[in-house]
Design a protein around this motif. Sequence first.
Motif, PDB file in Angstrom:
ATOM      1  N   ILE A  35       0.862  -1.127   0.199  1.00 28.57           N
ATOM      2  CA  ILE A  35       0.176  -0.304  -0.221  1.00 28.57           C
ATOM      3  C   ILE A  35       0.876   1.219   0.133  1.00 28.57           C
ATOM      4  CG2 ILE A  35      -1.857   1.351   1.486  1.00 28.57           C
ATOM      5  CD1 ILE A  35      -2.783  -1.486   2.032  1.00 28.57           C
ATOM      6  N   GLN A  45       4.959  -2.553   2.960  1.00 31.21           N
ATOM      7  CA  GLN A  45       4.113  -3.918   2.301  1.00 31.21           C
ATOM      8  C   GLN A  45       3.282  -4.283   3.992  1.00 31.21           C
ATOM      9  OE1 GLN A  45       7.547  -7.342   2.014  1.00 31.21           O
ATOM     10  NE2 GLN A  45       6.091  -8.712   2.560  1.00 31.21           N
ATOM     11  N   VAL A  46       2.452  -5.027   3.681  1.00 26.39           N
ATOM     12  CA  VAL A  46       1.235  -5.139   4.803  1.00 26.39           C
ATOM     13  C   VAL A  46       0.608  -7.140   4.058  1.00 26.39           C
ATOM     14  CG1 VAL A  46      -0.005  -3.546   4.633  1.00 26.39           C
ATOM     15  CG2 VAL A  46      -0.972  -4.860   2.613  1.00 26.39           C
ATOM     16  N   GLU A  47       0.037  -7.495   5.252  1.00 24.13           N
ATOM     17  CA  GLU A  47      -0.157  -9.278   5.394  1.00 24.13           C
ATOM     18  C   GLU A  47      -1.366  -9.422   4.203  1.00 24.13           C
ATOM     19  OE1 GLU A  47       1.704 -11.861   5.745  1.00 24.13           O
ATOM     20  OE2 GLU A  47       3.221  -9.800   6.089  1.00 24.13           O
ATOM     21  N   GLN A  48      -2.044  -8.483   4.627  1.00 29.39           N
ATOM     22  CA  GLN A  48      -3.822  -8.569   3.548  1.00 29.39           C
ATOM     23  C   GLN A  48      -4.196  -6.792   3.666  1.00 29.39           C
ATOM     24  OE1 GLN A  48      -5.983 -10.518   6.470  1.00 29.39           O
ATOM     25  NE2 GLN A  48      -5.947  -8.991   7.809  1.00 29.39           N
ATOM     26  N   PHE A  49      -5.249  -6.990   2.671  1.00 31.66           N
ATOM     27  CA  PHE A  49      -6.046  -5.145   2.690  1.00 31.66           C
ATOM     28  C   PHE A  49      -7.493  -6.040   2.469  1.00 31.66           C
ATOM     29  CE2 PHE A  49      -3.988  -5.273  -1.545  1.00 31.66           C
ATOM     30  CZ  PHE A  49      -4.039  -5.512  -2.034  1.00 31.66           C
ATOM     31  N   SER A  50      -8.148  -5.218   2.621  1.00 33.33           N
ATOM     32  CA  SER A  50      -9.775  -5.398   1.947  1.00 33.33           C
ATOM     33  C   SER A  50      -9.571  -3.920   1.026  1.00 33.33           C
ATOM     34  CB  SER A  50     -10.358  -5.067   3.243  1.00 33.33           C
ATOM     35  OG  SER A  50     -10.325  -4.046   4.018  1.00 33.33           O
ATOM     36  N   ALA A  56      -7.193   0.016  -1.401  1.00 30.80           N
ATOM     37  CA  ALA A  56      -6.770  -0.976  -0.277  1.00 30.80           C
ATOM     38  C   ALA A  56      -6.650  -0.101   0.892  1.00 30.80           C
ATOM     39  CB  ALA A  56      -5.819  -1.248  -1.081  1.00 30.80           C
ATOM     40  N   GLN A  57      -7.230  -0.794   1.446  1.00 29.55           N
ATOM     41  CA  GLN A  57      -6.945  -1.144   3.442  1.00 29.55           C
ATOM     42  C   GLN A  57      -6.505  -1.697   3.861  1.00 29.55           C
ATOM     43  OE1 GLN A  57     -10.052   1.646   4.564  1.00 29.55           O
ATOM     44  NE2 GLN A  57      -9.691   1.884   6.187  1.00 29.55           N
ATOM     45  N   ASP A  58      -5.350  -1.201   5.120  1.00 26.34           N
ATOM     46  CA  ASP A  58      -5.343  -2.436   5.924  1.00 26.34           C
ATOM     47  C   ASP A  58      -4.895  -1.308   7.650  1.00 26.34           C
ATOM     48  OD1 ASP A  58      -4.314  -4.517   7.473  1.00 26.34           O
ATOM     49  OD2 ASP A  58      -2.179  -3.612   7.171  1.00 26.34           O
ATOM     50  N   ASN A  59      -5.963  -1.379   7.989  1.00 24.69           N
ATOM     51  CA  ASN A  59      -6.587  -1.250   9.481  1.00 24.69           C
ATOM     52  C   ASN A  59      -6.503   1.204   9.358  1.00 24.69           C
ATOM     53  OD1 ASN A  59      -6.892  -3.045  11.105  1.00 24.69           O
ATOM     54  ND2 ASN A  59      -4.577  -3.275  10.982  1.00 24.69           N
ATOM     55  N   ASP A  63      -4.761   2.924   0.696  1.00 26.21           N
ATOM     56  CA  ASP A  63      -3.597   3.501  -0.543  1.00 26.21           C
ATOM     57  C   ASP A  63      -4.003   4.848  -1.216  1.00 26.21           C
ATOM     58  OD1 ASP A  63      -1.723   2.022  -2.064  1.00 26.21           O
ATOM     59  OD2 ASP A  63      -3.352   2.897  -3.804  1.00 26.21           O
TER      60      ASP A  63
END
Length: 124
Positions: A35, A45-50, A56-59, A63
């Motif tokens: 992201i 770098q993220v492990e996952q995103f929604s 894209a979003q991780d917590n 992005d």
Amino acid sequence: MTMSGQKGISLAALRGDLSMPSNWQQVGEVSKLYIYPVKSLAHLQVEQFSVESNGAQDNLVVDRQFMVVDKKGKMITARKYPHMSLVVPMVSKTHLVLSYPGMEDMKVEIPRGGAAAGQACEVW
């Protein structure tokens, strides 16, 4: 290339059959996810995103949630200043921290809600 030439390339990319394929074929695999919280700065770098309405979003990390602008509100990118890609962003609930090799970190408060949450900017 002229602006009309650029538009022609964009339009050409959208021509043809745009329907969903009936047969899928594996062509690779995803090994890492990134992201870019600030346009043109380094990735996280993220492990996952929604995938949300804004991307894209991780917590707390979304992005391209932020961008760098000059005093006139015009967007600044790594196309003109390639070293921007070395600036590492870190996002917390209240601050954006920017780190660059050999320099002191810059901590910027993230405005929440109201008129202070955004600024009129010129993009491209």
